[in-house]
Every structure is written in C-alpha cells, then in structure tokens.
Scaffold this active site. Sequence first.
Site, PDB file in Angstrom:
ATOM      1  N   GLU A  35      18.675  57.986   9.790  1.00  0.00           N
ATOM      2  CA  GLU A  35      18.576  59.405  10.168  1.00  0.00           C
ATOM      3  C   GLU A  35      18.987  59.620  11.624  1.00  0.00           C
ATOM      4  O   GLU A  35      19.604  60.641  11.959  1.00  0.00           O
ATOM      5  CB  GLU A  35      17.168  59.933   9.859  1.00  0.00           C
ATOM      6  CG  GLU A  35      16.922  59.931   8.339  1.00  0.00           C
ATOM      7  CD  GLU A  35      15.693  60.708   7.890  1.00  0.00           C
ATOM      8  OE1 GLU A  35      14.951  61.242   8.741  1.00  0.00           O
ATOM      9  OE2 GLU A  35      15.488  60.785   6.661  1.00  0.00           O
ATOM     10  N   ARG A  86      -0.523  33.276   8.416  1.00  0.00           N
ATOM     11  CA  ARG A  86      -1.871  33.506   8.946  1.00  0.00           C
ATOM     12  C   ARG A  86      -2.871  33.272   7.819  1.00  0.00           C
ATOM     13  O   ARG A  86      -2.720  33.844   6.729  1.00  0.00           O
ATOM     14  CB  ARG A  86      -2.009  34.949   9.451  1.00  0.00           C
ATOM     15  CG  ARG A  86      -1.484  35.175  10.848  1.00  0.00           C
ATOM     16  CD  ARG A  86      -1.897  36.559  11.353  1.00  0.00           C
ATOM     17  NE  ARG A  86      -1.707  36.668  12.781  1.00  0.00           N
ATOM     18  CZ  ARG A  86      -0.570  37.067  13.361  1.00  0.00           C
ATOM     19  NH1 ARG A  86       0.465  37.404  12.629  1.00  0.00           N
ATOM     20  NH2 ARG A  86      -0.493  37.125  14.683  1.00  0.00           N
TER      21      ARG A  86
HETATM   22  O1  LIG Z   1       1.745  37.846  15.771  1.00  0.00           O
HETATM   23  C1  LIG Z   1       2.299  38.946  15.778  1.00  0.00           C
HETATM   24  C2  LIG Z   1       2.108  39.861  16.830  1.00  0.00           C
HETATM   25  C3  LIG Z   1       2.727  41.079  16.769  1.00  0.00           C
HETATM   26  N1  LIG Z   1       3.511  41.366  15.702  1.00  0.00           N
HETATM   27  C4  LIG Z   1       3.700  40.496  14.694  1.00  0.00           C
HETATM   28  O2  LIG Z   1       4.407  40.807  13.729  1.00  0.00           O
HETATM   29  N2  LIG Z   1       3.095  39.308  14.759  1.00  0.00           N
END
Ligand SMILES: O=c1cc[nH]c(=O)[nH]1
Length: 262
Positions: A86, A174
């Site tokens: 856009e 994570r």
């Molecule tokens: O660890 C991080 C920190 C900020 N943004 C992300 O995608 N990962």
Amino acid sequence: MTGTTADMKAIQYHIGLSKQMLCGAKYAFLPGDPGRVEPISKYLDNSSVLTQHREYRSVLGYVDSIPVLVMSTGIGAPSTGIAVEELARLGITHFLRLGTTGAIQPHVRLGDLIISEGAVRLEGTSGHYAPIEYPAVPSLILTQKLVDSSRLQSISYHTGICCSSDSFWPGQERYDSFSGFVPRRFQGSLEEWRRLGVLNFEMESSALFTIARTIGMHAASLCGVIALRTEGESVQQDVYAQVIERLALVARVMVRLHNEYI
Ligand SMILES: O=c1cc[nH]c(=O)[nH]1
Ligand SMILES: O=P(O)(O)O[C@H]1O[C@H](CO)[C@@H](O)[C@H]1O
C-alpha cells in the site's frame, strides 16, 4: 506531487493513508510496534500524527526538508507485506525497518544495532511473491548508508544475516512458550543458525526485502538487540529506550546521506 485529485485523495484500505497525506515522501521508517512510531518521530522535524488503522500507526516528519513517513507494520510478515504494497502505491520507494531483535551470537551485546545484509526466509509471506530459492537481500546503497551513519555517530553495530521467523516461540527455539513444546524441525535450530553465522532472530526483514525487490523498491533493516539468546530466552525491556534512540539517530542521518548520494 503528481496525479489526479481523486488519485491523491484515495485512501489505502488497510493503512488508512492517501498520497496527499504523505506530502511526496519517498522514505518510510517501519517499526513493528505502533508504540514506537511517536518516539522515533521525535527525532524528525515538524512531525504530525496522520492516522491509525489496525496495527498501522503513522506520523509524517522531516529530515531537513525531506519528508519521511514513520509507520508501524505490526508483528510479522503478512502485515508487513500489506504495508509495503500500500505504501508503494502512495509513492514510497525506500523502506527502512526499525526493529527489535534477539541476538544469537555471543559477541553481540544488548543495545547493539544489527544492519542486515540478508535474511533467512523462515516465514511464509515472501513465498507468495517469489520461490524460496530467491534471495532476501536489502538495497546495497541503503544498507551502506546505514553503516556510514552508524560509524559517523560512533553507534555500535554489526552487519550480517538475520533469520526472520513466522513465530516468536518455536521458530526462534524458545521453550518458555505456554506448552513448552518445540517441534522437532526447530529443535537445535538456534545452534544451527549460529554455526552458520546468522546474527539474530526477528520476524519481518525477509518479507520486506523479498517483496521490495520483486516490485522494484529499495529496502533495508536496522534492529536493536533486546534479547541475548545465547544466555536465555527473555527480552530485556530496560534497554528499549536506548535502542529506540539509536535506531532513530542512525535512520535520520541515513536519510541525509542517502539524499546527498542520489
Ligand atoms: O528475541 C527476539 C526479540 C525481539 N524480536 C524477536 O523476534 N525476537
Ligand atoms: O519490535 P518489532 O519491530 O516489532 O520487531 C520484533 O518484535 C516483535 C516480536 O516481539 C516482532 O515484530 C519482531 O520482529
């Protein structure tokens, strides 16, 4: 500015902006977080809020007399893709992501800036524009001007490849997610990317680079480090203000340097 009155006033569906509102701006600064738009625009001259639609908050400001749009993209590749599409229709040709990131190399420290030379396409949106073999690379000139700007201001930076993931938890390996589960595909992936020399995880640069290239636009990415992933999984919010200041200072001088070059 060129175009018919109707063309100048036509509002883009998602971002809520028209050509007229951008006052001929060619440069856009693109943080993910809408809450970062105003803090960044404080480093521009004569800034004024334009609008907010969905995750897209926008402010127009100036570097010397050069108009610059600051607009949030929201989190992730799909909303970034919409922003690029856009904004390109409104005459933006130079796109600079101003993001936050997690470093995966031990020599990178909190608050450092990372200027991306390329991005791993660990997201789906860019694949809607080009096959996976197509590289996600930024504009050489814009990227060089980011380096020059950082050096001129003695702001600590690194250059290298980032990994743009479609998820904050499993794709960035994570384990502190709600379930704690990381699918086999991503187990060990942080170490693998680290061994391959990748500097950092974030979520938008590969889509920005790929889409900008495929539509003939120029893009670059500058991110501030707020997590040290070789030490843990958490984000350090106390470094956020310092990161915003560094991003804004480097971006502002980059516009000046780039404008002198073209
Ligand atoms: O660890 C991080 C920190 C900020 N943004 C992300 O995608 N990962
Ligand atoms: O701070 P922003 O620019 O949003 O960037 C990073 O932060 C978000 C995740 O926390 C993702 O958008 C990631 O790329």
